[in-house]
Design an enzyme around this catalytic site. Structure first.
Site, short mmCIF file in Angstrom:
data_model
loop_
_atom_site.label_atom_id
_atom_site.label_comp_id
_atom_site.label_asym_id
_atom_site.label_seq_id
_atom_site.Cartn_x
_atom_site.Cartn_y
_atom_site.Cartn_z
N ASP A 251 1.09 -0.97 0.05
CA ASP A 251 0.12 0.13 0.13
C ASP A 251 1.15 1.27 -0.01
OD1 ASP A 251 0.49 0.39 2.73
OD2 ASP A 251 -1.45 -1.82 3.21
N LYS A 273 -4.99 2.74 -0.30
CA LYS A 273 -5.05 3.26 1.02
C LYS A 273 -4.55 4.56 1.43
CE LYS A 273 -6.19 -0.61 4.15
NZ LYS A 273 -5.42 -0.94 5.88
N MET A 386 -2.61 8.69 12.21
CA MET A 386 -4.11 9.29 11.57
C MET A 386 -4.11 10.11 11.69
SD MET A 386 -4.95 5.40 9.62
CE MET A 386 -4.90 4.50 11.58
N1 SAH Z 1 1.25 -0.07 10.91
C1 SAH Z 1 2.03 1.15 11.08
C2 SAH Z 1 0.89 2.90 10.93
C3 SAH Z 1 -0.54 2.44 9.90
S1 SAH Z 1 -1.76 4.37 10.43
C4 SAH Z 1 3.06 1.34 11.89
O1 SAH Z 1 2.81 0.86 12.46
O2 SAH Z 1 3.54 2.57 11.98
C5 SAH Z 1 -0.99 5.15 9.14
C6 SAH Z 1 -0.47 6.53 10.14
O3 SAH Z 1 0.92 6.36 10.30
C7 SAH Z 1 -0.46 7.73 9.07
O4 SAH Z 1 -1.59 8.27 9.33
C8 SAH Z 1 0.35 8.54 10.19
O5 SAH Z 1 0.20 8.90 10.83
C9 SAH Z 1 0.99 7.61 10.38
N2 SAH Z 1 2.67 7.30 9.73
C10 SAH Z 1 3.27 6.08 8.83
N3 SAH Z 1 4.17 6.24 8.34
C11 SAH Z 1 5.07 7.37 8.84
C12 SAH Z 1 5.88 8.39 8.17
N4 SAH Z 1 6.96 8.03 7.75
N5 SAH Z 1 6.22 9.20 9.03
C13 SAH Z 1 4.88 9.53 9.98
N6 SAH Z 1 3.42 8.99 10.01
C14 SAH Z 1 3.91 7.83 10.21
#
Ligand code: SAH
Length: 467
Positions: A251, A273, A386
């Protein structure tokens, strides 16, 4: 990509080397090793070249270069120390569309020579596109150490079985699996230790067994956390499975440099997504995983961060379990851990914060609410995933439930990636900061006194863009 890497067949072809010094000697030797007929044009030649000429291996034209020397040649290398001659050769060769290399002068080359590791028939070529031959040589040294010299023997051994394996295993995926097991397993070990006959027998036995089970291979799903974006943060296991997959379902959060590390010939399926804008809805993703695995494929389900932290990994594996499909789950560095480390904000601190909570800002449509009194309690760090689209609500609720408007808060955009940005503010000012700076997803929101620490810890950050 500035140059297309190819391997060229020059066996029995006429190739020209202009120059007779030691550099010319090295290039001529390479051409000869690849089976070319080598002609040297030079008024004088060094001992190394002379030896080859005397033994009849090279033809020597004892004079300066003339354009007619290019006639009928497959490839030309200019290795003189006369810039004008090199330039002239390059121009003439290009006029004739003849591949030309001018030593140490990438601008005059239509092809460049890579740094090489020779385990014939296995060849590994490394190029920096002429940017730094020293770097290419350093990489070569590293690889030399990690690639057993026996690889050449192993490649020669399996070459003889390709047709038989093709006949016994008609499915491409089954053949891939078979060869991977051979090349990583006991057959390879036997070959490396010089036991060629035993290796051959083991290969034949494995082939017979595989042939009996042809057409019945079971697929598998690897649910892998790819971390927040910097490929250096992948786990060894993630990388291994990324190299093994037949197909990858990924995704939006998976960064391009990480996708580049997935096995080249794996089929790629994008399931999107962005928040509330799923290219493929979750049920659709579950179905894709099940269908591919049932086709016998090794399916890499690659997710940003960790699959079990706001990753819907739980839903995907329950579907797999219901369908009796084998799977593995590989944890990844979650956005909070990655963003914290790369922005110099520790998530807990002995004095200011004794706990940390990960919260999602994206709630189900039925509007079930968060436990605001608990989240607003002091002495803790709250991290919102998010949360960008509803930053105003989040901040207002925390303040309404007692957390001070002056509580330090940070926004980390594209954490751990080369274009990471960190914005520092306070609970009361955060929504304005988002608007003013046009902060974009993916962004993580960190609330708590620990945010203050970034001032002290700035010095060690890999990506120091703090606003
Ligand atoms: N499974 C992922 C989270 C998915 S939800 C994890 O463990 O990180 C998606 C959210 O994660 C985004 O809306 C943002 O808030 C955060 N996120 C994911 N990657 C990011 C990044 N490189 N920098 C900042 N926020 C991030």
């Amino acid at each position: 990509m500035d140059f297309l890497p190819i391997f060229m067949n020059i066996r029995d072809r006429d190739c020209l080397v202009i120059g007779g010094g030691s550099v010319a000697a090295r290039k001529a030797a390479l051409l000869a090793e690849a089976g070319a007929n080598v002609t040297i044009v030079a008024p004088e030649i060094c001992d190394e070249v002379r030896e080859q000429v005397d033994s009849g291996r090279y033809r020597w034209l004892e004079r300066g270069f003339t354009d007619a020397d290019l006639d009928g040649k497959a490839l030309v290398i200019a290795a003189t120390d006369d810039e004008a001659v090199n330039e002239h050769v390059s121009a003439e060769a290009r006029k004739r569309n003849l591949p030309v290399n001018v030593v140490d002068n990438p601008k005059l080359c239509s092809f460049i020579m890579p740094s090489m590791i020779d385990r014939s028939p296995v060849q590994i070529a490394i190029s920096t596109g002429g940017a730094s031959p020293v770097l290419a040589r350093m990489l070569r040294t590293q690889l030399e150490g990690s690639i057993p010299t026996g690889y050449g023997r192993l490649a020669a051994l399996v070459e003889g079985y390709r047709d038989k394996v093709k006949a016994a295993l008609p499915s491409v995926d089954e053949r891939k699996n078979f060869w991977e097991e051979i090349l990583e397993g006991p057959v390879a070990e036997l070959s490396f230790s010089g036991k060629e006959e035993e290796a051959k027998t083991a290969l034949e036995e494995a082939l017979e067994k595989a042939g009996e089970h042809a057409g019945t291979t079971r697929g598998e799903v690897f649910l892998v956390g790819a971390g927040p974006g910097d490929p250096d943060l992948l786990t060894f296991r993630a990388l291994r499975l990324m190299q093994k997959a037949d197909v990858v379902v990924y995704d939006r959060l998976v960064s391009k440099p990480i996708m580049d590390m997935v096995r080249r010939d794996a089929e790629r399926i994008y399931v999107g997504k962005a928040r509330a804008n799923h290219a493929v809805p979750q049920e659709g993703i579950n179905e894709i995983l099940v269908r591919l695995a049932k086709e016998g494929k090794r399916v890499l389900r690659l997710k940003g961060g960790d699959p079990f932290i706001f990753g819907r990994g739980g839903e995907e594996i329950s579907e797999l379990m219901e369908n009796g499909i084998d799977f593995q789950v590989v944890p990844g560095i979650t956005a909070a851990a990655g963003c914290a480390a790369y922005s110099g904000i520790p998530l807990t601190h002995r004095d200011y914060s004794q706990s940390v909570t990960f919260v999602t800002g994206h709630r189900k449509a039925d509007g079930d609410s968060l436990n605001w009194p608990a989240l607003a309690a002091p002495q803790q760090t709250v991290v919102f995933y998010m949360g960008l689209h509803c930053v105003e609500t989040l901040c207002n609720q925390l303040i309404a439930h007692g957390r001070g408007a002056e509580t330090p808060a940070a926004l980390v955009e594209k954490g751990t990636q080369p274009d990471q940005k960190v914005y520092i503010g306070e609970l009361g000012t955060l929504p304005d900061l988002v608007k003013q700076r046009d902060v974009k997803p993916p962004t993580l929101i960190i609330v708590g006194e620990v945010v203050e620490m970034h001032k002290k810890l700035k010095w060690f950050q890999p990506h120091p863009t703090i606003r």
